[in-house]
Design a protein around this motif. Structure first.
Motif, PDB file in Angstrom:
ATOM      1  N   ARG A  25       0.852  -1.211   0.000  1.00  0.00           N
ATOM      2  CA  ARG A  25       0.000   0.000   0.000  1.00  0.00           C
ATOM      3  C   ARG A  25       0.879   1.249   0.000  1.00  0.00           C
ATOM      4  O   ARG A  25       2.000   1.237   0.538  1.00  0.00           O
ATOM      5  CB  ARG A  25      -0.947  -0.020   1.199  1.00  0.00           C
ATOM      6  N   LYS A  26       0.328   2.317  -0.588  1.00  0.00           N
ATOM      7  CA  LYS A  26       1.073   3.577  -0.641  1.00  0.00           C
ATOM      8  C   LYS A  26       0.769   4.350   0.637  1.00  0.00           C
ATOM      9  O   LYS A  26      -0.392   4.530   0.979  1.00  0.00           O
ATOM     10  CB  LYS A  26       0.608   4.363  -1.879  1.00  0.00           C
ATOM     11  N   MET A  27       1.822   4.789   1.317  1.00  0.00           N
ATOM     12  CA  MET A  27       1.594   5.453   2.603  1.00  0.00           C
ATOM     13  C   MET A  27       2.054   6.906   2.609  1.00  0.00           C
ATOM     14  O   MET A  27       3.017   7.262   1.940  1.00  0.00           O
ATOM     15  CB  MET A  27       2.397   4.736   3.705  1.00  0.00           C
ATOM     16  N   ASN A  28       1.366   7.719   3.384  1.00  0.00           N
ATOM     17  CA  ASN A  28       1.931   8.990   3.808  1.00  0.00           C
ATOM     18  C   ASN A  28       2.622   8.691   5.143  1.00  0.00           C
ATOM     19  O   ASN A  28       1.959   8.528   6.166  1.00  0.00           O
ATOM     20  CB  ASN A  28       0.828  10.031   3.993  1.00  0.00           C
ATOM     21  N   PRO A  29       3.948   8.601   5.121  1.00  0.00           N
ATOM     22  CA  PRO A  29       4.656   8.122   6.316  1.00  0.00           C
ATOM     23  C   PRO A  29       4.546   9.084   7.502  1.00  0.00           C
ATOM     24  O   PRO A  29       4.665   8.668   8.643  1.00  0.00           O
ATOM     25  CB  PRO A  29       6.108   8.016   5.845  1.00  0.00           C
ATOM     26  N   TYR A  30       4.342  10.361   7.223  1.00  0.00           N
ATOM     27  CA  TYR A  30       4.308  11.348   8.312  1.00  0.00           C
ATOM     28  C   TYR A  30       3.032  11.198   9.121  1.00  0.00           C
ATOM     29  O   TYR A  30       3.022  11.282  10.331  1.00  0.00           O
ATOM     30  CB  TYR A  30       4.411  12.772   7.750  1.00  0.00           C
ATOM     31  N   ARG A  31       1.935  10.985   8.442  1.00  0.00           N
ATOM     32  CA  ARG A  31       0.646  10.880   9.117  1.00  0.00           C
ATOM     33  C   ARG A  31       0.278   9.435   9.407  1.00  0.00           C
ATOM     34  O   ARG A  31      -0.584   9.142  10.214  1.00  0.00           O
ATOM     35  CB  ARG A  31      -0.446  11.557   8.272  1.00  0.00           C
TER      36      ARG A  31
ATOM     37  N   GLU B 210       8.777  24.018  -2.263  1.00  0.00           N
ATOM     38  CA  GLU B 210       8.478  23.359  -3.543  1.00  0.00           C
ATOM     39  C   GLU B 210       7.830  22.010  -3.245  1.00  0.00           C
ATOM     40  O   GLU B 210       8.499  20.977  -3.190  1.00  0.00           O
ATOM     41  CB  GLU B 210       9.768  23.189  -4.349  1.00  0.00           C
ATOM     42  N   ASP B 211       6.548  22.047  -3.075  1.00  0.00           N
ATOM     43  CA  ASP B 211       5.826  20.846  -2.637  1.00  0.00           C
ATOM     44  C   ASP B 211       5.189  20.114  -3.815  1.00  0.00           C
ATOM     45  O   ASP B 211       3.961  19.962  -3.871  1.00  0.00           O
ATOM     46  CB  ASP B 211       4.786  21.223  -1.569  1.00  0.00           C
ATOM     47  N   ASP B 212       6.040  19.659  -4.724  1.00  0.00           N
ATOM     48  CA  ASP B 212       5.519  18.939  -5.893  1.00  0.00           C
ATOM     49  C   ASP B 212       4.718  17.699  -5.499  1.00  0.00           C
ATOM     50  O   ASP B 212       3.767  17.328  -6.175  1.00  0.00           O
ATOM     51  CB  ASP B 212       6.677  18.526  -6.822  1.00  0.00           C
ATOM     52  N   TYR B 213       5.112  17.074  -4.378  1.00  0.00           N
ATOM     53  CA  TYR B 213       4.372  15.892  -3.900  1.00  0.00           C
ATOM     54  C   TYR B 213       2.919  16.242  -3.611  1.00  0.00           C
ATOM     55  O   TYR B 213       2.020  15.438  -3.818  1.00  0.00           O
ATOM     56  CB  TYR B 213       5.033  15.314  -2.639  1.00  0.00           C
ATOM     57  N   ARG B 214       2.675  17.468  -3.137  1.00  0.00           N
ATOM     58  CA  ARG B 214       1.288  17.869  -2.828  1.00  0.00           C
ATOM     59  C   ARG B 214       0.502  18.081  -4.136  1.00  0.00           C
ATOM     60  O   ARG B 214      -0.649  17.669  -4.243  1.00  0.00           O
ATOM     61  CB  ARG B 214       1.279  19.128  -1.958  1.00  0.00           C
ATOM     62  N   ILE B 215       1.179  18.683  -5.104  1.00  0.00           N
ATOM     63  CA  ILE B 215       0.522  18.895  -6.401  1.00  0.00           C
ATOM     64  C   ILE B 215       0.144  17.548  -7.015  1.00  0.00           C
ATOM     65  O   ILE B 215      -0.972  17.355  -7.497  1.00  0.00           O
ATOM     66  CB  ILE B 215       1.463  19.707  -7.340  1.00  0.00           C
ATOM     67  N   GLU B 216       1.076  16.596  -6.954  1.00  0.00           N
ATOM     68  CA  GLU B 216       0.790  15.249  -7.492  1.00  0.00           C
ATOM     69  C   GLU B 216      -0.366  14.602  -6.739  1.00  0.00           C
ATOM     70  O   GLU B 216      -1.258  13.992  -7.338  1.00  0.00           O
ATOM     71  CB  GLU B 216       2.031  14.343  -7.382  1.00  0.00           C
ATOM     72  N   PHE B 217      -0.340  14.737  -5.422  1.00  0.00           N
ATOM     73  CA  PHE B 217      -1.396  14.156  -4.577  1.00  0.00           C
ATOM     74  C   PHE B 217      -2.762  14.709  -5.006  1.00  0.00           C
ATOM     75  O   PHE B 217      -3.725  13.961  -5.188  1.00  0.00           O
ATOM     76  CB  PHE B 217      -1.111  14.507  -3.106  1.00  0.00           C
ATOM     77  N   ILE B 218      -2.835  16.024  -5.176  1.00  0.00           N
ATOM     78  CA  ILE B 218      -4.125  16.639  -5.536  1.00  0.00           C
ATOM     79  C   ILE B 218      -4.547  16.171  -6.932  1.00  0.00           C
ATOM     80  O   ILE B 218      -5.687  15.763  -7.139  1.00  0.00           O
ATOM     81  CB  ILE B 218      -4.036  18.185  -5.473  1.00  0.00           C
ATOM     82  N   LYS B 219      -3.612  16.218  -7.866  1.00  0.00           N
ATOM     83  CA  LYS B 219      -3.929  15.793  -9.242  1.00  0.00           C
ATOM     84  C   LYS B 219      -4.468  14.367  -9.271  1.00  0.00           C
ATOM     85  O   LYS B 219      -5.451  14.076  -9.945  1.00  0.00           O
ATOM     86  CB  LYS B 219      -2.667  15.830 -10.104  1.00  0.00           C
ATOM     87  N   ASP B 220      -3.772  13.487  -8.559  1.00  0.00           N
ATOM     88  CA  ASP B 220      -4.161  12.074  -8.572  1.00  0.00           C
ATOM     89  C   ASP B 220      -5.584  11.881  -8.045  1.00  0.00           C
ATOM     90  O   ASP B 220      -6.327  11.017  -8.520  1.00  0.00           O
ATOM     91  CB  ASP B 220      -3.185  11.234  -7.730  1.00  0.00           C
ATOM     92  N   HIS B 221      -5.945  12.674  -7.048  1.00  0.00           N
ATOM     93  CA  HIS B 221      -7.311  12.575  -6.520  1.00  0.00           C
ATOM     94  C   HIS B 221      -8.315  13.235  -7.470  1.00  0.00           C
ATOM     95  O   HIS B 221      -9.412  12.717  -7.669  1.00  0.00           O
ATOM     96  CB  HIS B 221      -7.401  13.187  -5.121  1.00  0.00           C
ATOM     97  N   LEU B 222      -7.910  14.359  -8.045  1.00  0.00           N
ATOM     98  CA  LEU B 222      -8.847  15.069  -8.937  1.00  0.00           C
ATOM     99  C   LEU B 222      -9.177  14.252 -10.184  1.00  0.00           C
ATOM    100  O   LEU B 222     -10.295  14.311 -10.693  1.00  0.00           O
ATOM    101  CB  LEU B 222      -8.275  16.429  -9.346  1.00  0.00           C
ATOM    102  N   ARG B 223      -8.220  13.465 -10.669  1.00  0.00           N
ATOM    103  CA  ARG B 223      -8.499  12.631 -11.856  1.00  0.00           C
ATOM    104  C   ARG B 223      -9.623  11.643 -11.549  1.00  0.00           C
ATOM    105  O   ARG B 223     -10.545  11.471 -12.327  1.00  0.00           O
ATOM    106  CB  ARG B 223      -7.246  11.863 -12.278  1.00  0.00           C
ATOM    107  N   TRP B 224      -9.525  11.025 -10.378  1.00  0.00           N
ATOM    108  CA  TRP B 224     -10.567  10.055 -10.008  1.00  0.00           C
ATOM    109  C   TRP B 224     -11.896  10.764  -9.720  1.00  0.00           C
ATOM    110  O   TRP B 224     -12.966  10.240 -10.029  1.00  0.00           O
ATOM    111  CB  TRP B 224     -10.135   9.238  -8.783  1.00  0.00           C
ATOM    112  N   LEU B 225     -11.802  11.945  -9.142  1.00  0.00           N
ATOM    113  CA  LEU B 225     -13.031  12.699  -8.864  1.00  0.00           C
ATOM    114  C   LEU B 225     -13.710  13.068 -10.183  1.00  0.00           C
ATOM    115  O   LEU B 225     -14.932  12.971 -10.332  1.00  0.00           O
ATOM    116  CB  LEU B 225     -12.692  13.961  -8.058  1.00  0.00           C
ATOM    117  N   HIS B 226     -12.902  13.461 -11.137  1.00  0.00           N
ATOM    118  CA  HIS B 226     -13.404  13.846 -12.448  1.00  0.00           C
ATOM    119  C   HIS B 226     -14.149  12.679 -13.094  1.00  0.00           C
ATOM    120  O   HIS B 226     -15.241  12.841 -13.651  1.00  0.00           O
ATOM    121  CB  HIS B 226     -12.222  14.292 -13.325  1.00  0.00           C
ATOM    122  N   LYS B 227     -13.571  11.509 -12.982  1.00  0.00           N
ATOM    123  CA  LYS B 227     -14.215  10.312 -13.541  1.00  0.00           C
ATOM    124  C   LYS B 227     -15.566  10.072 -12.851  1.00  0.00           C
ATOM    125  O   LYS B 227     -16.569   9.772 -13.503  1.00  0.00           O
ATOM    126  CB  LYS B 227     -13.280   9.109 -13.353  1.00  0.00           C
TER     127      LYS B 227
END
Ligand code: BGP
Length: 462
Positions: A331-337, A385-402
């Motif tokens: 599973r993919k984890m957010n290790p901090y949380r 430079e929080d590219d990981y956050r941008i990717e996180f949002i994009k990945d969720h928005l793609r599924w939301l869009h579907k």
């Protein structure tokens, strides 16, 4: 930006926060203690780095400047909450004029800036004086909450057209009465069931008040939905265990607030174990007749479940009697949380609401990624430079869009959160914001994700 994923016209782009996590000014201008202030006083070591809720992010002092930053990061909508302990410091009775002025100012400033205000009435912040009366275990507190809600509608309802009764009502049940991460740190399934039931009642009562006032807005509830996935869909016992977890953690509030009734299976289960909450004549009707008009959905993580394999050692009723949590390999984890990231969950929620909840209008009211040590991503211009956050949002928005393409009635996406804010016992450990907060100076600096978010909002997609 070329736009591959276009969202429906008028889509809400924004973020969410809460009064207790962002306002600071906890002990000035008449505000009294909530359970968080009290708990911090009693046990500061339960809070990360011993940082308490008293000075959280200074929105109380800086709201004007902060609302400008909302514009700069593309917001057309924003959710925060009215603190009961600020507006009616004794829980019942006299209204604090300084609080009225503050919330009026915030609402007016949002509107002047074309940012739609969505106001929530309870974000884990039980006034301490109400907790002393029993908190959600007490009917007196349920009535006091309904009176507080009514007061908010009367004071602000001419301008606020989107209300939320509660944020994540299951969380104080879990944290305060089962798993020891909110005050009052009780571990007792029966009391937890009572607290849950009274929260449902408080939700229904405040909706009734709202409808009786005849204002031309909408009232809803924010639920954290955690789709429950069995370890194996071929193993009947796993499937059953996941179904029970879903009844406890999702369907309890989802069914009662949208469909007006608690699932019969859940009632049976509580009855069988002698933990059914006490209720009065008329309660069931009240919940039936006062359902929400729209939903906020907070989505962070799925719940993975397997059949009960470990020995049950508690001497009280707990949902965990019926299942074990399952750590799915890979599973993919957010290790901090410590939360799993599973983007497709947001799409499964869309499908569930469409198929089983009359396709009620909803918006994603929280989604986000808390990261520790973001200083290490600061570039030479002082920007995270929080590219990981941008990717996180994009990945969720793609599924939301579907999900939306397939017919889900989703009207917006709000990230948690705007400016890095204080989190319950984690304080400032994990940062979630589009805007970085320097704790020493309180300086705000827009992160890379904040600039990117504005582009997405301006283009209504990405
Ligand atoms: C949600 C709450 C928020 C916020 C967020 C992030 O459950 O509604 O108040 O805190 O989660 O979680 P945390 O702060 O625990 O990392």
């Amino acid at each position: 930006m070329t736009v591959e994923y276009k969202f429906p016209e008028g889509f809400w782009w924004g973020t969410a926060t809460s009064g207790p996590q962002s306002e600071g000014a906890a002990d000035i201008d008449g505000r009294k203690m909530s359970i968080w202030d009290y708990w911090y006083k009693e046990e500061p070591e339960r809070f990360f780095d011993n940082v308490g809720p008293q000075d959280t992010s200074t929105f109380y002092a800086n709201y004007k400047e902060d609302i400008k930053l909302l514009k700069e990061t593309g917001h057309n909508s924003f959710r925060t909450s009215i603190q009961w302990s600020r507006l009616i410091p004794d829980g019942v009775g006299e209204v604090n004029q300084k609080a009225v002025d503050f919330y009026n100012n915030v609402i007016d400033e949002l509107i002047v800036n074309d940012v739609l205000p969505i106001m929530n009435l309870f974000h884990f912040d039980m006034p301490m004086c109400m907790q002393e009366k029993g908190g959600w275990e007490s009917r007196e507190v349920v009535d006091a909450y309904a009176a507080f809600a009514k007061k908010c509608f009367e004071l602000f309802g001419d301008r606020v057209k989107h209300w939320m009764t509660f944020n994540e009502p299951i969380v104080p049940v879990e944290g305060g009465y089962l798993y020891n991460f909110h005050y009052p740190k009780v571990k007792d399934g029966k009391r937890a069931a009572q607290v849950a039931f009274h929260t449902m009642l408080a939700n229904a009562k405040s909706i009734k008040e709202y409808k009786e006032l005849g204002q031309d807005g909408q009232i809803g509830i924010v639920l954290n939905l955690t789709p429950s996935y069995p370890r194996s869909t071929e193993n009947e016992a796993d499937v059953k265990a996941a179904h029970i977890a879903d009844l406890f953690f999702n369907r309890s509030f989802l069914d009662s607030s949208v469909l007006g009734e608690v699932p019969a299976e859940l009632v049976e289960l509580l009855k069988e174990h002698d933990v059914l909450p006490v209720y009065e004549e008329g309660d069931v009707e009240l919940i039936k007749n006062n359902t929400v008009q729209y939903l906020g959905v907070n989505y962070y993580q799925p719940r993975r479940i397997k059949q009960k394999e470990s020995e049950y050692t508690e001497d009280v009723f707990m949902p965990d009697m019926f299942f074990d949590n399952y750590e799915m390999p890979g599973r993919k984890m957010n290790p901090y949380r410590g939360w799993e990231i599973y983007e497709k969950g947001i799409y499964d929620i869309c499908t569930n609401i469409r198929e089983n909840y009359n396709n009620i209008p909803f918006y994603i009211s929280e989604n986000g990624m808390g990261v520790e040590g973001e200083e290490k991503y600061i570039n030479e211009n002082g920007v995270v430079e929080d590219d990981y956050r941008i990717e996180f949002i994009k990945d969720h928005l793609r599924w939301l869009h579907k999900g939306i393409e397939e017919g889900a009635n989703c009207t917006g996406y709000h990230l948690w959160t705007f400016i890095d804010c204080w989190s319950w016992t984690n304080a400032y450990k994990n940062r979630y914001g589009l805007i970085a907060l320097d704790l020493e100076t309180q300086k705000r600096t827009i992160k890379k994700s904040g600039r990117w978010f504005k582009e997405v909002a301006d283009n209504n997609g990405f």
